[in-house]
Design an enzyme around this catalytic site. Structure first.
Site, mmCIF file in Angstrom:
data_model
loop_
_atom_site.group_PDB
_atom_site.id
_atom_site.type_symbol
_atom_site.label_atom_id
_atom_site.label_comp_id
_atom_site.label_asym_id
_atom_site.label_seq_id
_atom_site.Cartn_x
_atom_site.Cartn_y
_atom_site.Cartn_z
ATOM 1 N N GLU A 148 8.887 -14.995 -14.069
ATOM 2 C CA GLU A 148 10.215 -14.362 -14.001
ATOM 3 C C GLU A 148 11.265 -15.343 -13.499
ATOM 4 O OE1 GLU A 148 10.806 -11.636 -15.344
ATOM 5 O OE2 GLU A 148 8.976 -10.440 -15.331
ATOM 6 N N ARG B 226 14.303 -16.545 -16.013
ATOM 7 C CA ARG B 226 15.639 -16.047 -15.642
ATOM 8 C C ARG B 226 16.453 -17.113 -14.920
ATOM 9 N NH1 ARG B 226 14.909 -9.559 -14.624
ATOM 10 N NH2 ARG B 226 12.825 -9.419 -15.484
ATOM 11 N N ASP C 293 3.213 -10.495 -25.327
ATOM 12 C CA ASP C 293 4.350 -10.635 -26.253
ATOM 13 C C ASP C 293 4.902 -12.053 -26.420
ATOM 14 O OD1 ASP C 293 5.217 -10.465 -23.608
ATOM 15 O OD2 ASP C 293 6.735 -8.928 -23.955
ATOM 16 N N GLU D 193 15.228 -6.073 -26.581
ATOM 17 C CA GLU D 193 14.484 -6.625 -27.722
ATOM 18 C C GLU D 193 15.004 -6.184 -29.098
ATOM 19 O OE1 GLU D 193 13.040 -5.347 -25.013
ATOM 20 O OE2 GLU D 193 12.282 -7.206 -24.111
HETATM 21 C C1 DMJ Z 1 12.893 -9.891 -20.067
HETATM 22 O O1 DMJ Z 1 12.718 -10.351 -18.783
HETATM 23 C C2 DMJ Z 1 12.328 -10.844 -21.080
HETATM 24 O O2 DMJ Z 1 12.872 -10.576 -22.324
HETATM 25 C C3 DMJ Z 1 10.829 -10.783 -21.170
HETATM 26 O O3 DMJ Z 1 10.329 -11.593 -22.207
HETATM 27 C C4 DMJ Z 1 10.378 -9.369 -21.413
HETATM 28 N N1 DMJ Z 1 10.958 -8.437 -20.500
HETATM 29 C C5 DMJ Z 1 12.361 -8.504 -20.183
HETATM 30 C C6 DMJ Z 1 13.264 -7.671 -21.062
HETATM 31 O O4 DMJ Z 1 12.756 -6.550 -21.575
#
Ligand code: DMJ
Length: 490
Positions: free
Chosen positions: A121, A125, A254, A389
Site C-alpha cells: 500500500e 500510493r 488482481d 476499477e
Molecule cells: C487501490 O489501492 C488499487 O487500485 C489496488 O490495486 C486495488 N485496490 C484499490 C482500489 O480499489
C-alpha cells in the site's frame, strides 16, 4: 451577367445550401460532444474541489477523511490522501490546491517515524504518487521524498526466501509478516515492481530493481500455477505458494496480472518472460474462469476453488477490460480486445442494474436457465467504497475506441456518486448498501484512492486531450500514478 453565368451562380448557391443542411446535424453533434466534454471535465474538477474541501477542513495532513463525523482516520499517519492526490491535482489543473499540498510535503511530511506500514500500500500510493508527481512537475522535492521512503521500505526484503514481508517499520528499519501467518499476498509482492524499478532508474542504484526482480524471477518459476493463473498466498520462509487451488482475478491476485503487462511496457517490450507469463495467464482466464450469465449472456470472470467454479466477481476485477485493451493496443492478440469489450459491458451492468447506479463490492452471477436476474448481490457484499476499477477501464476503452457510450457510462457513475455519496459539508463517503436509494447507509470514510484514482480516471475519460498522459508514453501504476515508459537505449 450572361444567362449561363447566372445559372452557374444559382447552381453553386443551391449546392452550398444543400451541403449546409446535410452537415448541420454532424456539426451540431460535434459541437454538442465538445461542449459536453468541457462540462464533464468541469464537473470532475468540481467534485475534486468538494472532496478536497472536506479533507482540508477535517483531515488535513491525516490519512483519510471521515466526512460524516467531520474528523479523520489514521492508517500509517503519513497524509495518505494528500500524497495520493498530488498528481491528480496537477493533471486537473488545480494549481492552488496543489501548491498548498506541496507546502505540506515540504514542511510536514517525515518518514522518520516509528510506524508500521504495509509494503504494497505504501509503495503504490506513496512511492508511486511521489515518483509520478516528480515526473509531471520536475520538482526534486518529490524525488527526494521518494528516495527516502523507498530506502526505508527495503528491510521488507530481508526474509529467508527474499519474498518480502507485508509490513515494515519506517523508523526502526525492521519488517515482519502479519501476526497470524508468515504468508504474504501474491498480488502485494508482485505489484511493487513498476515503482522500485523506476526508483533504481532515477537513482542509478540497482538495489531496488534487484530486490523486486528477484521476486518476479521466483514467482515465474514456481510450481502451483494453473495455466498461468497464480494462487493468492506465498510463504516468506519457503518462497512457495501456499493455500493452493484457489484462483481469482480479484482480491489478492488482481494486480499480479496487471503488472506483468505493464512492466513489459515500462521496459520497452524487451522482457519476454513477462509477456509470456501475461499471455499464458490470459489464456488461463479464458480456459478456466470465463462464463456467461443467464438470461443476458454477460461475460464474467469467476473464481476457481479446488476445481469448482464459483460464479462471483469482485468489482476489483473490472481493471481487466482496461488492461486487456492496453495489451491489444500494444500488438497483443485482437481477441483480447473482444474480451475487453464484453467484460466492460458486464462491469457497466454491475452499476446500471443497482438501484443507486453504483456497483456492489462483489457480484454473484446467475448461470441457471431460469427467469432469474443476471446479477445478484449478497447482503454482505452490498457496499461501495468509491473504487476506481470500472472508471479506469472506461478511460482505456474510450481512448482506444472513441466510442462515446463509455463517456456516457462514466458520466452516469459520477452522477450517482454525487447523488448517493456526496456529503454536504465536504467529501464523499463509502456506503453500505447500493440497493437502497432511500438510505444507502453512509460508512463515513473517503478512501485515498477516490482522489488518487477514481476522479483522475474520470477526468481523463472526459478530457479531449489524448496527449494528456499519453498511453504511449506512460504506464499507470495500480494506484493510477503515471510512470514513464523508459526511453530506448539501443
Ligand atoms: C487501490 O489501492 C488499487 O487500485 C489496488 O490495486 C486495488 N485496490 C484499490 C482500489 O480499489
Amino acid at each position: 451577367m450572361s444567362r449561363l453565368q447566372r445559372s452557374l451562380i444559382l447552381f453553386l448557391l443551391a449546392f452550398l445550401f444543400i451541403c449546409g443542411i446535410l452537415s448541420y446535424p454532424i456539426l451540431t453533434e460535434q459541437w454538442r460532444v465538445t461542449v459536453k466534454a468541457v462540462d464533464h471535465v468541469e464537473a470532475v474538477q468540481e467534485a475534486f474541489r468538494h472532496a478536497w474541501k472536506g479533507y482540508k477542513a477535517f483531515a488535513w495532513g491525516h490519512d483519510e477523511l471521515k466526512p460524516i463525523s467531520k474528523t479523520h482516520g489514521e492508517w500509517f499517519g503519513l497524509g495518505l490522501t494528500l500524497i495520493d492526490a498530488l498528481d491528480t491535482m496537477w493533471i486537473l489543473g488545480l494549481k492552488d490546491e496543489f501548491a498548498e499540498a506541496r507546502k505540506w510535503v515540504e514542511t510536514e511530511l517525515s518518514f522518520s517515524k516509528n510506524v508500521d506500514v504495509n509494503l504494497f500500500e505504501s509503495t503504490i500510493r506513496i512511492l508511486g504518487g511521489l515518483l509520478s508527481t516528480y515526473h509531471l512537475t520536475g520538482d526534486t522535492l518529490f524525488l527526494d521524498k521518494a528516495k527516502d521512503i523507498g530506502f526505508r521500505l527495503m528491510p521488507a526484503f530481508k526474509t529467508p526466501s527474499k519474498i518480502p514481508y507485508s509490513d515494515v517499520n519506517l523508523g526502526k528499519g525492521t519488517a515482519h509478516p502479519p501476526r497470524w501467518t508468515t504468508d504474504s499476498t501474491v498480488a502485494e509482492v508482485t505489484s511493487i515492481q513498476l515503482e522500485f524499478r523506476e526508483l533504481s532508474r532515477l537513482t542509478q542504484d540497482p538495489q531496488y530493481q534487484n530486490a523486486v526482480e528477484e521476486v518476479t524471477r521466483q514467482v515465474h518459476r514456481l510450481e502451483g500455477k494453473r495455466d498461468g493463473l497464480v494462487p493468492m498466498f506465498i510463504n516468506t520462509n519457503s518462497g512457495k505458494f501456499t493455500r493452493r487451488g484457489a484462483f481469482t482475478l480479484g482480491a489478492r491476485a488482481d494486480s499480479y496480472y496487471e503488472y506483468l503487462l505493464k512492466q513489459w511496457l515500462q521496459g520497452g517490450k524487451k522482457e519476454t518472460e513477462l509477456l509470456e507469463d501475461y499471455l499464458q495467464a490470459i489464456e488461463g482466464v479464458k480456459k478456466n474462469l470465463l462464463r456467461q450469465t443467464s438470461p443476458s449472456k454477460l461475460t464474467f470472470v469467476g473464481e476457481l476453488s479446488n476445481g469448482h467454479l464459483n460464479p462471483k466477481m469482485d468489482h476489483l476485477v473490472c481493471f481487466l477490460p482496461g488492461t486487456l485493451a492496453l495489451g491489444a493496443h500494444n500488438g497483443l492478440p485482437a481477441d483480447h480486445m473482444d474480451l475487453a469489450l464484453q467484460l466492460m459491458e458486464t462491469c457497466h451492468q454491475m452499476y446500471a442494474q443497482m438501484e443507486t447506479g453504483l456497483s456492489p463490492e462483489i457480484a454473484h452471477f446467475n448461470l441457471q436457465s431460469n427467469n432469474g436476474r443476471d446479477i445478484d448481490v449478497k447482503p454482505a457484499d452490498r457496499h461501495n467504497l468509491l473504487r476506481p476499477e470500472t472508471i479506469e477501464s472506461l478511460f482505456y476503452m474510450y481512448r482506444f475506441t472513441k466510442d462515446s457510450k463509455y463517456r456516457d457510462w462514466g458520466w452516469d457513475i459520477l452522477q450517482s456518486f454525487n447523488k448517493y455519496t456526496r456529503v454536504p459539508s465536504g467529501g464523499y463517503t463509502s456506503i453500505s448498501n447500493v440497493r437502497d436509494p432511500v438510505y444507502p447507509a453512509p460508512r463515513d470514510k473517503m478512501e485515498s484512492f477516490f482522489l488518487g484514482e477514481t476522479l483522475k480516471y474520470l477526468f481523463l475519460l472526459f478530457s479531449d486531450d489524448n496527449e494528456l498522459i499519453s498511453l504511449d508514453k506512460y504506464v499507470f501504476n495500480t494506484e493510477a500514478h503515471p510512470l514513464p515508459i523508459w526511453p530506448s537505449t539501443s
